[in-house]
Write a protein that holds these residues in place. Structure first.
Motif, PDB file in Angstrom:
ATOM      1  N   GLU A 219      -2.838   9.748  18.290  1.00 64.04           N
ATOM      2  CA  GLU A 219      -3.864   8.868  17.747  1.00 64.04           C
ATOM      3  C   GLU A 219      -4.937   8.536  18.778  1.00 64.04           C
ATOM      4  OE1 GLU A 219      -4.123   8.442  14.623  1.00 64.04           O
ATOM      5  OE2 GLU A 219      -2.199   9.418  14.208  1.00 64.04           O
ATOM      6  N   HIS A 220      -4.580   8.572  20.060  1.00 59.54           N
ATOM      7  CA  HIS A 220      -5.623   8.470  21.090  1.00 59.54           C
ATOM      8  C   HIS A 220      -6.573   9.657  20.947  1.00 59.54           C
ATOM      9  CE1 HIS A 220      -6.697   8.262  25.672  1.00 59.54           C
ATOM     10  NE2 HIS A 220      -7.734   8.043  24.898  1.00 59.54           N
ATOM     11  N   ALA A 221      -6.009  10.831  20.745  1.00 54.67           N
ATOM     12  CA  ALA A 221      -6.833  12.025  20.551  1.00 54.67           C
ATOM     13  C   ALA A 221      -7.682  11.900  19.286  1.00 54.67           C
ATOM     14  CB  ALA A 221      -5.941  13.266  20.476  1.00 54.67           C
ATOM     15  N   VAL A 222      -7.116  11.318  18.236  1.00 49.16           N
ATOM     16  CA  VAL A 222      -7.864  11.114  16.993  1.00 49.16           C
ATOM     17  C   VAL A 222      -9.111  10.274  17.255  1.00 49.16           C
ATOM     18  CG1 VAL A 222      -7.804   9.931  14.752  1.00 49.16           C
ATOM     19  CG2 VAL A 222      -5.890  11.376  15.452  1.00 49.16           C
ATOM     20  N   ARG A 223      -8.979   9.244  18.058  1.00 47.81           N
ATOM     21  CA  ARG A 223     -10.118   8.370  18.349  1.00 47.81           C
ATOM     22  C   ARG A 223     -11.181   9.106  19.161  1.00 47.81           C
ATOM     23  NH1 ARG A 223      -9.140   3.104  17.115  1.00 47.81           N
ATOM     24  NH2 ARG A 223     -10.595   2.286  18.650  1.00 47.81           N
ATOM     25  N   VAL A 224     -10.754   9.990  20.050  1.00 46.59           N
ATOM     26  CA  VAL A 224     -11.715  10.809  20.798  1.00 46.59           C
ATOM     27  C   VAL A 224     -12.497  11.699  19.830  1.00 46.59           C
ATOM     28  CG1 VAL A 224     -11.927  12.718  22.458  1.00 46.59           C
ATOM     29  CG2 VAL A 224     -10.415  10.780  22.954  1.00 46.59           C
ATOM     30  N   ILE A 225     -11.805  12.263  18.845  1.00 47.52           N
ATOM     31  CA  ILE A 225     -12.457  13.137  17.868  1.00 47.52           C
ATOM     32  C   ILE A 225     -13.407  12.339  16.978  1.00 47.52           C
ATOM     33  CG2 ILE A 225     -12.068  14.664  15.887  1.00 47.52           C
ATOM     34  CD1 ILE A 225      -9.302  15.327  17.203  1.00 47.52           C
ATOM     35  N   LEU A 226     -12.927  11.233  16.425  1.00 45.77           N
ATOM     36  CA  LEU A 226     -13.750  10.438  15.511  1.00 45.77           C
ATOM     37  C   LEU A 226     -15.017   9.934  16.179  1.00 45.77           C
ATOM     38  CD1 LEU A 226     -11.106   8.262  13.605  1.00 45.77           C
ATOM     39  CD2 LEU A 226     -12.273  10.327  12.802  1.00 45.77           C
ATOM     40  N   ASP A 227     -14.932   9.698  17.470  1.00 47.38           N
ATOM     41  CA  ASP A 227     -16.087   9.188  18.201  1.00 47.38           C
ATOM     42  C   ASP A 227     -17.187  10.234  18.332  1.00 47.38           C
ATOM     43  OD1 ASP A 227     -16.970   6.796  19.255  1.00 47.38           O
ATOM     44  OD2 ASP A 227     -16.530   7.350  21.318  1.00 47.38           O
ATOM     45  N   GLN A 228     -16.861  11.509  17.984  1.00 51.43           N
ATOM     46  CA  GLN A 228     -17.842  12.576  18.149  1.00 51.43           C
ATOM     47  C   GLN A 228     -18.080  13.357  16.852  1.00 51.43           C
ATOM     48  OE1 GLN A 228     -17.545  14.620  22.143  1.00 51.43           O
ATOM     49  NE2 GLN A 228     -15.646  13.447  22.286  1.00 51.43           N
ATOM     50  N   VAL A 229     -17.745  12.747  15.710  1.00 50.05           N
ATOM     51  CA  VAL A 229     -18.006  13.353  14.405  1.00 50.05           C
ATOM     52  C   VAL A 229     -19.282  12.758  13.822  1.00 50.05           C
ATOM     53  CG1 VAL A 229     -17.198  13.632  12.033  1.00 50.05           C
ATOM     54  CG2 VAL A 229     -15.574  13.803  13.913  1.00 50.05           C
ATOM     55  N   HIS A 230     -20.185  13.638  13.402  1.00 50.73           N
ATOM     56  CA  HIS A 230     -21.406  13.189  12.739  1.00 50.73           C
ATOM     57  C   HIS A 230     -21.103  13.044  11.250  1.00 50.73           C
ATOM     58  CE1 HIS A 230     -25.593  12.798  11.579  1.00 50.73           C
ATOM     59  NE2 HIS A 230     -25.427  13.778  10.712  1.00 50.73           N
ATOM     60  N   VAL A 231     -21.115  11.815  10.778  1.00 46.46           N
ATOM     61  CA  VAL A 231     -20.816  11.526   9.377  1.00 46.46           C
ATOM     62  C   VAL A 231     -22.117  11.451   8.586  1.00 46.46           C
ATOM     63  CG1 VAL A 231     -19.755   9.879   7.786  1.00 46.46           C
ATOM     64  CG2 VAL A 231     -18.714  10.303  10.016  1.00 46.46           C
ATOM     65  N   GLU A 232     -22.097  11.950   7.344  1.00 44.79           N
ATOM     66  CA  GLU A 232     -23.286  11.925   6.506  1.00 44.79           C
ATOM     67  C   GLU A 232     -23.824  10.508   6.377  1.00 44.79           C
ATOM     68  OE1 GLU A 232     -23.141  13.882   2.740  1.00 44.79           O
ATOM     69  OE2 GLU A 232     -21.781  15.433   3.469  1.00 44.79           O
ATOM     70  N   ALA A 233     -25.145  10.379   6.536  1.00 45.56           N
ATOM     71  CA  ALA A 233     -25.777   9.058   6.500  1.00 45.56           C
ATOM     72  C   ALA A 233     -25.566   8.370   5.154  1.00 45.56           C
ATOM     73  CB  ALA A 233     -27.269   9.187   6.810  1.00 45.56           C
ATOM     74  N   ASP A 234     -25.633   9.135   4.049  1.00 45.49           N
ATOM     75  CA  ASP A 234     -25.477   8.530   2.728  1.00 45.49           C
ATOM     76  C   ASP A 234     -24.076   7.968   2.532  1.00 45.49           C
ATOM     77  OD1 ASP A 234     -28.054   8.929   1.968  1.00 45.49           O
ATOM     78  OD2 ASP A 234     -27.667  10.698   0.739  1.00 45.49           O
ATOM     79  N   ALA A 235     -23.075   8.664   3.047  1.00 45.59           N
ATOM     80  CA  ALA A 235     -21.703   8.172   2.925  1.00 45.59           C
ATOM     81  C   ALA A 235     -21.528   6.874   3.711  1.00 45.59           C
ATOM     82  CB  ALA A 235     -20.719   9.235   3.417  1.00 45.59           C
ATOM     83  N   LEU A 236     -22.089   6.838   4.910  1.00 44.42           N
ATOM     84  CA  LEU A 236     -22.027   5.607   5.715  1.00 44.42           C
ATOM     85  C   LEU A 236     -22.778   4.477   5.026  1.00 44.42           C
ATOM     86  CD1 LEU A 236     -22.619   7.057   9.299  1.00 44.42           C
ATOM     87  CD2 LEU A 236     -20.526   5.957   8.473  1.00 44.42           C
ATOM     88  N   ARG A 237     -23.934   4.800   4.473  1.00 45.57           N
ATOM     89  CA  ARG A 237     -24.744   3.770   3.820  1.00 45.57           C
ATOM     90  C   ARG A 237     -24.023   3.193   2.605  1.00 45.57           C
ATOM     91  NH1 ARG A 237     -27.363   4.128  -0.510  1.00 45.57           N
ATOM     92  NH2 ARG A 237     -27.324   6.424  -0.512  1.00 45.57           N
ATOM     93  N   GLN A 238     -23.395   4.056   1.819  1.00 45.94           N
ATOM     94  CA  GLN A 238     -22.689   3.569   0.638  1.00 45.94           C
ATOM     95  C   GLN A 238     -21.596   2.578   1.016  1.00 45.94           C
ATOM     96  OE1 GLN A 238     -21.253   6.955  -1.524  1.00 45.94           O
ATOM     97  NE2 GLN A 238     -23.257   7.482  -2.374  1.00 45.94           N
ATOM     98  N   ALA A 239     -20.812   2.919   2.034  1.00 50.50           N
ATOM     99  CA  ALA A 239     -19.737   2.020   2.467  1.00 50.50           C
ATOM    100  C   ALA A 239     -20.305   0.711   2.994  1.00 50.50           C
ATOM    101  CB  ALA A 239     -18.877   2.697   3.521  1.00 50.50           C
ATOM    102  N   ALA A 240     -21.380   0.796   3.783  1.00 49.80           N
ATOM    103  CA  ALA A 240     -21.975  -0.405   4.371  1.00 49.80           C
ATOM    104  C   ALA A 240     -22.553  -1.320   3.296  1.00 49.80           C
ATOM    105  CB  ALA A 240     -23.049  -0.020   5.376  1.00 49.80           C
ATOM    106  N   GLU A 241     -23.253  -0.746   2.336  1.00 53.01           N
ATOM    107  CA  GLU A 241     -23.871  -1.553   1.290  1.00 53.01           C
ATOM    108  C   GLU A 241     -22.817  -2.199   0.403  1.00 53.01           C
ATOM    109  OE1 GLU A 241     -26.576   0.961  -0.787  1.00 53.01           O
ATOM    110  OE2 GLU A 241     -28.138   0.855   0.768  1.00 53.01           O
ATOM    111  N   ARG A 242     -21.778  -1.431   0.069  1.00 52.30           N
ATOM    112  CA  ARG A 242     -20.726  -1.981  -0.789  1.00 52.30           C
ATOM    113  C   ARG A 242     -20.001  -3.123  -0.083  1.00 52.30           C
ATOM    114  NH1 ARG A 242     -17.759   1.331  -4.144  1.00 52.30           N
ATOM    115  NH2 ARG A 242     -19.474   2.819  -3.973  1.00 52.30           N
ATOM    116  N   ALA A 243     -19.691  -2.940   1.202  1.00 45.09           N
ATOM    117  CA  ALA A 243     -18.999  -3.986   1.956  1.00 45.09           C
ATOM    118  C   ALA A 243     -19.870  -5.221   2.111  1.00 45.09           C
ATOM    119  CB  ALA A 243     -18.591  -3.452   3.333  1.00 45.09           C
ATOM    120  N   SER A 244     -21.161  -5.004   2.389  1.00 41.87           N
ATOM    121  CA  SER A 244     -22.083  -6.124   2.544  1.00 41.87           C
ATOM    122  C   SER A 244     -22.183  -6.921   1.251  1.00 41.87           C
ATOM    123  CB  SER A 244     -23.463  -5.603   2.956  1.00 41.87           C
ATOM    124  OG  SER A 244     -24.393  -6.654   3.029  1.00 41.87           O
ATOM    125  N   GLY A 245     -22.184  -6.237   0.126  1.00 44.43           N
ATOM    126  CA  GLY A 245     -22.252  -6.912  -1.158  1.00 44.43           C
ATOM    127  C   GLY A 245     -21.040  -7.779  -1.437  1.00 44.43           C
TER     128      GLY A 245
END
Length: 326
Positions: free
Chosen positions: A279-305
């Protein structure tokens, strides 16, 4: 003539990013190897007995939420059918569910680890999920790097800093000056990690446990899409019996029809301590994955709401518990 050019685009050329439902927390009740299941029901009972107190703690830790709001929490369990298949779903799943129920726990969603490598392998619209995430890796260049290191797409290795040089810094045949590796953004001292993402030739890759676990986290966070389409959407399972072959079981099945959504704003995984380096390795990987902006935006907007805080960084949305004796 004004000099302006009119640009026409096909609507189909701009795929819509499919939205997914969100729980507040996706709580993983375990991830066992086939060898663990071979030990029998007592092994499963010990596992869930050790997990139970931490489930309550994770549930209590969700929030804060606006007054009158109750947290939506779904549970999941990942079965390793990728590296070995010593048992069948028909033999393995019933005692797993029985052991969880004996501890007072419900597994809402059951997932197959092979689905994190290739989603829907028997269908024409199969998705090479691990391959897709590989192409989304954006390596963080360490300070002072000169581009000498080959890209991760060629080496299959991803690091969180600067590797120790492999060439001699002195022309002498013996000796030379040794330089240590260093972690990017280290606090005082480095904790350097070099993560193997796969082994074998490009056309027959065996993905590493760490890389598949990183894909698993992204799936649970609802941040992966295939041409705009959500991937590994849970399939309802209401059959009385489970199949004799793993490939006959969907990659993610919903076992509890009343469960909160599978995807969530945040994840928590309760795992044996042997998974800590993974799981330490998982965090190294996740820290360098480019996630689609729309997917991030959807999660952020839904959580903010909902008045629910979601960290901007993907890796900060994951948490872990490694209970003693698990």
């Amino acid at each position: 003539m004004s000099g302006r050019e009119t640009v026409f685009r096909e609507t189909s050329a701009q795929p819509r990013t499919e939205s997914v439902p969100f729980s507040h927390l996706s709580l993983e009740l375990g991830h066992l190897y086939m060898e663990d299941f071979v030990e029998g029901p007592d092994r499963l009972r010990r596992h869930f007995a050790a997990v139970r107190p931490w489930v309550e703690a994770a549930r209590a830790g969700v929030g804060p939420l606006p007054p009158g709001r109750r947290p939506r929490i779904s549970t999941c369990f990942l079965v390793d059918d990728y590296f070995s298949r010593l048992s069948t779903p028909a033999e393995l799943i019933p005692p797993l569910l029985a052991a969880a129920a004996e501890a007072g726990l419900t597994i809402d969603y059951l997932a197959r680890e092979s689905g994190c490598a290739v989603a829907e392998p028997g269908r024409r619209d199969r998705v090479e999920l691990a391959e897709a995430v590989l192409h989304r890796l954006v390596e963080s260049p360490p300070p002072g790097s000169n581009g000498f290191r080959p890209p991760v797409s060629r080496t299959g290795w991803l690091t969180n800093g600067r590797r120790a040089p492999t060439h001699r810094t002195s022309p002498a045949l013996t000796g030379g000056v040794w330089e240590p590796p260093s972690e990017t953004g280290a606090r005082g001292h480095s904790v350097f990690m070099d993560v193997e993402l796969w082994s074998g030739p490009a056309d027959e890759r065996t993905w590493s446990c760490a890389f598949l676990a990183a894909v698993w986290q992204l799936v649970r966070l609802g941040l992966l899409r295939d041409n705009g389409r959500a991937v590994l959407a849970p399939a309802p399972w209401d059959a009385k019996e489970f199949p004799a072959e793993w490939d006959a079981l969907p990659p993610v099945v919903r076992l509890n029809p009343l469960a909160a959504p599978f995807t969530a704003y945040a994840t928590c995984s309760i795992l044996p301590a042997r998974f800590l380096p993974v799981e330490h390795a998982v965090r190294v990987i996740l820290d360098q994955v480019h996630v689609e902006a729309d997917a991030l935006r959807q999660a952020a907007e839904r959580a903010s709401g909902e008045g629910f805080d979601v960290p901007a960084g993907v890796v900060d949305r994951t948490s872990y518990v490694f209970p003693p004796g698990l």
